[in-house]
Design a protein around this motif. Sequence first.
Motif, mmCIF file in Angstrom:
data_model
loop_
_atom_site.group_PDB
_atom_site.id
_atom_site.type_symbol
_atom_site.label_atom_id
_atom_site.label_comp_id
_atom_site.label_asym_id
_atom_site.label_seq_id
_atom_site.Cartn_x
_atom_site.Cartn_y
_atom_site.Cartn_z
ATOM 1 N N SER A 124 -35.401 -14.607 129.993
ATOM 2 C CA SER A 124 -34.011 -15.407 129.787
ATOM 3 C C SER A 124 -33.826 -16.510 129.436
ATOM 4 O O SER A 124 -33.306 -17.193 129.443
ATOM 5 N N LEU A 125 -35.353 -17.647 129.891
ATOM 6 C CA LEU A 125 -35.554 -18.951 129.887
ATOM 7 C C LEU A 125 -36.000 -19.066 128.933
ATOM 8 O O LEU A 125 -35.596 -20.149 127.900
ATOM 9 N N ALA A 126 -36.030 -18.048 127.653
ATOM 10 C CA ALA A 126 -36.565 -18.440 126.243
ATOM 11 C C ALA A 126 -34.937 -18.515 125.592
ATOM 12 O O ALA A 126 -34.946 -19.449 124.427
ATOM 13 N N TYR A 127 -33.837 -17.220 125.453
ATOM 14 C CA TYR A 127 -32.274 -17.598 125.495
ATOM 15 C C TYR A 127 -32.479 -18.352 125.161
ATOM 16 O O TYR A 127 -31.162 -18.357 124.784
ATOM 17 N N ALA A 133 -34.624 -16.392 116.889
ATOM 18 C CA ALA A 133 -35.457 -15.525 117.980
ATOM 19 C C ALA A 133 -36.529 -15.977 117.347
ATOM 20 O O ALA A 133 -37.619 -15.142 118.289
ATOM 21 N N GLY A 134 -36.826 -16.326 116.437
ATOM 22 C CA GLY A 134 -38.325 -16.536 116.309
ATOM 23 C C GLY A 134 -38.572 -17.462 117.423
ATOM 24 O O GLY A 134 -39.789 -17.321 118.124
ATOM 25 N N ALA A 135 -38.153 -18.609 117.077
ATOM 26 C CA ALA A 135 -37.992 -19.770 118.625
ATOM 27 C C ALA A 135 -38.400 -19.143 120.183
ATOM 28 O O ALA A 135 -39.392 -19.301 120.794
ATOM 29 N N ALA A 136 -37.110 -18.104 120.463
ATOM 30 C CA ALA A 136 -37.676 -17.596 121.602
ATOM 31 C C ALA A 136 -38.635 -16.693 121.608
ATOM 32 O O ALA A 136 -39.425 -16.635 122.930
ATOM 33 N N ALA A 137 -39.048 -15.993 121.110
ATOM 34 C CA ALA A 137 -40.005 -14.951 121.160
ATOM 35 C C ALA A 137 -41.385 -15.627 121.158
ATOM 36 O O ALA A 137 -41.883 -15.601 121.947
ATOM 37 N N SER A 138 -41.181 -17.231 120.719
ATOM 38 C CA SER A 138 -42.630 -17.805 120.869
ATOM 39 C C SER A 138 -42.779 -18.703 121.990
ATOM 40 O O SER A 138 -43.972 -18.952 122.770
ATOM 41 N N ALA A 139 -41.800 -19.328 122.657
ATOM 42 C CA ALA A 139 -41.245 -19.978 124.509
ATOM 43 C C ALA A 139 -42.005 -19.010 125.100
ATOM 44 O O ALA A 139 -42.178 -18.768 125.747
ATOM 45 N N PHE A 140 -41.219 -17.402 124.638
ATOM 46 C CA PHE A 140 -41.875 -16.136 125.451
ATOM 47 C C PHE A 140 -43.691 -16.248 125.738
ATOM 48 O O PHE A 140 -43.982 -15.842 126.610
ATOM 49 N N SER A 157 -35.066 -7.784 125.488
ATOM 50 C CA SER A 157 -34.086 -8.106 124.467
ATOM 51 C C SER A 157 -33.354 -8.484 125.329
ATOM 52 O O SER A 157 -32.634 -8.851 126.451
ATOM 53 N N ALA A 158 -32.497 -10.255 124.236
ATOM 54 C CA ALA A 158 -31.516 -10.661 124.533
ATOM 55 C C ALA A 158 -29.772 -10.829 125.354
ATOM 56 O O ALA A 158 -29.896 -10.848 125.794
ATOM 57 N N ASP A 159 -29.544 -8.732 125.511
ATOM 58 C CA ASP A 159 -28.270 -8.410 126.017
ATOM 59 C C ASP A 159 -28.455 -7.431 127.118
ATOM 60 O O ASP A 159 -27.666 -7.272 128.161
ATOM 61 N N ALA A 160 -30.702 -7.313 127.480
ATOM 62 C CA ALA A 160 -30.609 -6.854 128.603
ATOM 63 C C ALA A 160 -30.936 -8.132 129.859
ATOM 64 O O ALA A 160 -31.374 -8.510 131.200
ATOM 65 N N CYS A 161 -30.352 -9.919 129.112
ATOM 66 C CA CYS A 161 -31.158 -11.159 130.315
ATOM 67 C C CYS A 161 -29.432 -11.840 130.603
ATOM 68 O O CYS A 161 -29.062 -10.937 130.362
ATOM 69 N N GLY A 162 -29.894 -12.410 131.313
ATOM 70 C CA GLY A 162 -28.323 -12.870 131.742
ATOM 71 C C GLY A 162 -28.803 -13.714 133.462
ATOM 72 O O GLY A 162 -30.111 -13.182 134.355
ATOM 73 N N LEU A 163 -27.550 -14.315 133.741
ATOM 74 C CA LEU A 163 -27.888 -14.372 135.238
ATOM 75 C C LEU A 163 -27.764 -12.877 136.249
ATOM 76 O O LEU A 163 -28.587 -13.091 137.215
ATOM 77 N N PRO A 164 -27.609 -11.927 135.992
ATOM 78 C CA PRO A 164 -27.899 -10.805 136.919
ATOM 79 C C PRO A 164 -29.507 -10.737 137.020
ATOM 80 O O PRO A 164 -30.087 -10.276 138.128
#
Length: 228
Positions: A124-127, A133-140, A157-164
């Motif tokens: 979630s932080l990475a996204y 997407a590549g930068a998010a993967a590197s951050a993760f 996956s991005a669609d499984a992330c978020g505040l909840p």
Amino acid sequence: VYALLLAPDAAVRKAQMDGLEPSMRQAVEKALASAAGARPEHRLPVVGIAVSSLRHLSAAEYETFRAGVERFVNADRQVDLFEYGLQRMIARHLDPVFRKTKRPNTQNYGIKPLLGDAAALLSSLAYWGTDDAGAAASAFAAGAARLSADRSVGMVSADACGLPTVAAALDRLALASPMIRKQILDACVACVISDRRVTADEGELIRIVADSLECPVPPFLPGPVQDA
């Protein structure tokens, strides 16, 4: 606190203010100029300062205040990152005072059972920090490397992330030992600073994570990361 939660939309703001008693409405209007000028990275620190004063409420006043916060947050039928962090901070610091809630006992002294929750939080932080997407993967990857050398720590996956997702992960991670909680926060910081820049949202989320895990807030602000 109410002034910080006022919505920019005039209709929503009117609904928020109409629910206040006249004296409180006047107090919010008086505080509005200061709140409107607050930079995003300063809002949660201001709430942290306010928490000390809120300890002096009566039990009945606190319940009225909590109900007011909930009404302000839900007025536009959505919850943003700041609103989530504010509610979480208030509940963690003040519910034990007024509602006599107790911190659950530590349940985990090792990182392995918590890797799934840590991965969800890091993802979630990475996204949050980039649309690439590549930068998010590197951050993760930068954050995950602080947790375990085991390559099975996979990005969510991005669609499984978020505040909840963040909320559920933090609820479980908060039950870890102090050493594990610090390790998780260190991983989150590594994730955020991997691109050498901290966005306002990233800084706000790190503050929420640190407070939830009862760890000191890392000493950095949104903007380019400065080398020590």
